[in-house]
Design a protein around this motif. Structure first.
Motif, PDB file in Angstrom:
ATOM      1  N   PHE A   5       0.893   2.955   0.400  1.00 55.91           N
ATOM      2  CA  PHE A   5       0.529   1.672  -0.409  1.00 55.91           C
ATOM      3  C   PHE A   5       0.098   1.562  -1.571  1.00 55.91           C
ATOM      4  O   PHE A   5      -1.082   2.466  -1.579  1.00 55.91           O
ATOM      5  CB  PHE A   5      -0.247   0.979   0.839  1.00 55.91           C
ATOM      6  N   THR A   7      -1.205  -0.978  -3.451  1.00 57.94           N
ATOM      7  CA  THR A   7      -2.129  -1.983  -3.567  1.00 57.94           C
ATOM      8  C   THR A   7      -2.913  -2.234  -2.430  1.00 57.94           C
ATOM      9  O   THR A   7      -2.427  -2.245  -1.333  1.00 57.94           O
ATOM     10  CB  THR A   7      -1.601  -3.317  -4.305  1.00 57.94           C
ATOM     11  N   ASP A   8      -3.947  -2.960  -2.502  1.00 60.88           N
ATOM     12  CA  ASP A   8      -4.707  -3.511  -1.040  1.00 60.88           C
ATOM     13  C   ASP A   8      -3.824  -4.760  -0.579  1.00 60.88           C
ATOM     14  O   ASP A   8      -4.251  -5.096   0.616  1.00 60.88           O
ATOM     15  CB  ASP A   8      -6.102  -4.045  -1.439  1.00 60.88           C
ATOM     16  N   GLN A   9      -2.754  -5.126  -1.416  1.00 61.65           N
ATOM     17  CA  GLN A   9      -2.113  -6.478  -0.957  1.00 61.65           C
ATOM     18  C   GLN A   9      -0.899  -5.842   0.001  1.00 61.65           C
ATOM     19  O   GLN A   9      -0.342  -6.839   0.640  1.00 61.65           O
ATOM     20  CB  GLN A   9      -1.475  -7.228  -2.073  1.00 61.65           C
ATOM     21  N   GLU A  10      -0.627  -4.647  -0.087  1.00 62.85           N
ATOM     22  CA  GLU A  10       0.783  -4.236   0.784  1.00 62.85           C
ATOM     23  C   GLU A  10       0.111  -4.035   2.275  1.00 62.85           C
ATOM     24  O   GLU A  10      -0.902  -3.535   2.581  1.00 62.85           O
ATOM     25  CB  GLU A  10       0.991  -2.919   0.046  1.00 62.85           C
ATOM     26  N   PHE A  11       1.403  -4.087   3.339  1.00 66.03           N
ATOM     27  CA  PHE A  11       1.072  -3.999   4.651  1.00 66.03           C
ATOM     28  C   PHE A  11       2.150  -3.415   5.243  1.00 66.03           C
ATOM     29  O   PHE A  11       3.534  -3.761   4.383  1.00 66.03           O
ATOM     30  CB  PHE A  11       0.386  -5.279   5.071  1.00 66.03           C
ATOM     31  N   MET A  12       2.777  -3.512   6.436  1.00 65.28           N
ATOM     32  CA  MET A  12       3.729  -3.230   7.079  1.00 65.28           C
ATOM     33  C   MET A  12       3.975  -4.049   8.361  1.00 65.28           C
ATOM     34  O   MET A  12       2.910  -4.237   9.170  1.00 65.28           O
ATOM     35  CB  MET A  12       4.014  -1.525   7.480  1.00 65.28           C
ATOM     36  N   ARG A  23      -3.776  -2.423   7.306  1.00 62.29           N
ATOM     37  CA  ARG A  23      -2.416  -2.574   6.735  1.00 62.29           C
ATOM     38  C   ARG A  23      -1.231  -2.570   7.778  1.00 62.29           C
ATOM     39  O   ARG A  23      -0.100  -2.614   7.319  1.00 62.29           O
ATOM     40  CB  ARG A  23      -2.416  -1.283   5.856  1.00 62.29           C
TER      41      ARG A  23
END
Length: 96
Positions: A5, A7-12, A23
């Motif tokens: 990831f 950035t802190d804005q990414e997730f799955m 995340r």
């Protein structure tokens, strides 16, 4: 997680076998899955996952190298190499 990831804005998205962490957003397990709002959320997530699976299936049929991408990922550079290979196949697929 720092490898995958940017950035802190990414997730799955994940299925219900995964636990909730900052995340990872899994679909709900019972009894929470019975709530109408959770069911609506899970349906939206499932549709996204199905589209993703269909896309990867098309890429795997066109590029045999994607069926068994034999790259051992032990460090960040290995992960970048694997992602670049997949991106290259996606770009070629769109050009063809």
């Amino acid at each position: 997680p720092g490898w995958f990831f940017g950035t802190d804005q990414e997730f799955m998205w994940a299925d219900s076998a995964y636990t909730i962490i900052s995340r990872v957003i899994p679909v709900h397990k019972r009894p929470a899955a019975d709530d109408p709002l959770n069911r609506q959320f899970d349906t939206a997530v499932s549709r996204t996952r199905i589209r993703s699976e269909h896309c990867m299936g098309a890429i795997n049929r066109r590029f045999q190298s994607q069926r068994g991408l034999r790259i051992r990922i032990n460090r960040r550079h290995d992960h970048v190499d694997a992602c670049n290979w997949i991106w290259m196949c996606l770009i070629l697929h769109n050009l063809v």
